[in-house]
Write an enzyme that holds these catalytic residues in place. Structure first.
Site, mmCIF file in Angstrom:
data_model
loop_
_atom_site.group_PDB
_atom_site.id
_atom_site.type_symbol
_atom_site.label_atom_id
_atom_site.label_comp_id
_atom_site.label_asym_id
_atom_site.label_seq_id
_atom_site.Cartn_x
_atom_site.Cartn_y
_atom_site.Cartn_z
ATOM 1 N N SER A 128 0.838 -1.211 0.014
ATOM 2 C CA SER A 128 -0.096 -0.063 -0.160
ATOM 3 C C SER A 128 0.847 1.340 0.024
ATOM 4 C CB SER A 128 -0.766 -0.115 1.376
ATOM 5 O OG SER A 128 -1.167 1.292 1.402
ATOM 6 N N TYR A 152 -1.197 -0.359 10.575
ATOM 7 C CA TYR A 152 -1.821 -1.001 9.212
ATOM 8 C C TYR A 152 -0.406 -0.918 8.148
ATOM 9 C CZ TYR A 152 -3.333 -1.422 4.619
ATOM 10 O OH TYR A 152 -3.439 -1.640 3.082
ATOM 11 N N LYS A 156 2.457 -3.476 6.542
ATOM 12 C CA LYS A 156 2.576 -3.709 5.157
ATOM 13 C C LYS A 156 3.985 -3.735 5.106
ATOM 14 C CE LYS A 156 -1.413 -4.729 3.512
ATOM 15 N NZ LYS A 156 -1.604 -6.304 2.820
#
Ligand code: UDP
Length: 340
Positions: A128, A152, A156
């Site tokens: 992302s 989050y 990643k």
């Protein structure tokens, strides 16, 4: 074209996964989906199969379950893995960091170990743009500093680090890291789209639920950013373009070898008010809004330099914001309660 071996899509029953399955089937691949169904739906898979004109084999399971993965690799000759399974809400990740590290980091580790044990060494990983810190300059290219501001994004980045270490140590791995910007849109048939559970966190599903009358108004988080109209600017990318990016990565990997990392975005930025106006034009509905304080952790503006994806994968985004809004509206109007 018929390729040998199955393409395993973890998270294939989710929003991006289902669109990716259609693109894989259209490219002649044999598709196998592994999904826990926590956020995915078998209805999405059935529709993806009809749209792509092929069967999709399905195994329900969780990527943290190593035994389930071993059983799957023993049963199906898999030639490559598209790893999309994971949890993805920034706000939730701040409240439940351990859950994010467990699903995204431990889940990926368990998958990589199962792949290695099965002799499968080709992977496309969903990363992302959140892995970038607040941008120092725009557009953001792949050399920009990494420094996510929430669990989050850090989950990643941790997986990206595992993959960089792995490819450095074991050059027979073929890995593509795809850094998605803001995926929106729906399949132009109106059959597949985003179906968030509960209140949507993201802008586009929220706008479409206001337009269809499920919610009274949109709260615009901040109108005092240093952007042309004061609202946040993002690089919105049609989910079908994103799906095509996965197929392009899969095709490019054997020749590229090693590790490749690319941004998938359009290279264009749109403000929250641009999105609202485009959605109103596409839907013929008014989207009532009010200005609200900035959302903690948000940045002012973010868009991609997508030139490396074009160079390495021969991929570029085709759809503009109007097409994204038209397709979301077709999906929302035809499926006001999502797949239920
Ligand atoms: N946004 C908004 N209202 C909402 C949801 C989002 O104003 O209900 C804004 C958000 O502040 C950001 C943009 O829309 O500027 C895109 O947010 P989204 O959550 O879709 O994606 P992000 O870029 O944060 O991952």
């Amino acid at each position: 074209m018929q390729n040998s071996g199955w393409i395993l899509v973890t998270g294939g029953a989710g929003y991006i996964g289902a669109h990716t399955c259609v693109a894989l089937l259209e490219a002649g691949h044999q598709v196998l989906v592994f999904d826990s169904l926590v956020n995915g739906s078998t209805e999405a898979l059935a529709r993806a199969s009809a749209l792509g004109g092929g069967e999709i084999a399905f195994v329900q399971g969780d990527v943290r379950d190593r035994a389930a993965l071993d059983a799957l690799f023993a049963r199906y000759p898999v030639s490559a893995v598209l790893h999309l399974a994971g949890v993805k809400a920034v706000g939730e990740s701040v409240r439940q960091p351990l859950h994010y590290y467990e699903v995204n980091v431990s889940g990926s580790l368990s998958l990589l170990q199962a792949m290695d044990a099965a002799g499968v060494h080709t992977l496309v990983f969903s990363s992302s743009a959140t892995v970038y810190g607040a941008p120092v300059r725009l557009p953001i290219d792949e050399q920009a500093a990494l420094g996510p501001s929430n669990p989050y994004g850090r989950s990643k980045l941790m997986v990206e680090d595992q993959l960089r270490d792995l490819c450095a140590a074991q050059p027979h791995w073929r890995v593509a890291i795809l850094r998605y910007f803001n995926p929106v849109g729906a399949h132009p048939s109106g059959q597949l789209g985003e179906d968030p559970h509960g209140t949507p966190d993201n802008l586009m599903p929220f706008v479409s639920q206001v337009a269809v009358g499920r919610r009274p108004e949109l709260a615009v988080f901040g109108n005092d950013y240093p952007t042309p109209d004061g609202t946040g600017v993002r690089d919105y990318l049609h989910v079908c373009d994103l799906a095509a990016g996965h197929v392009a990565a899969l095709k490019a990997l054997p020749a590229q070898g090693g590790l490749l990392t690319v941004n998938l975005g359009t290279g264009r930025g749109h403000s929250v008010l641009d999105v609202v106006r485009a959605f109103e034009a596409a839907s013929g509905q008014t989207v009532p809004l009010r200005f609200a304080p900035r959302r903690p952790g948000d940045i002012a503006a973010c868009w991609a330099d997508p030139s490396r994806a074009e160079q390495l994968l021969g991929w570029r985004a085709e759809c503009d914001l109007d097409a994204m809004c038209r397709d979301v509206w077709r999906w929302q109007r035809g499926n006001p309660q999502g797949y239920r």
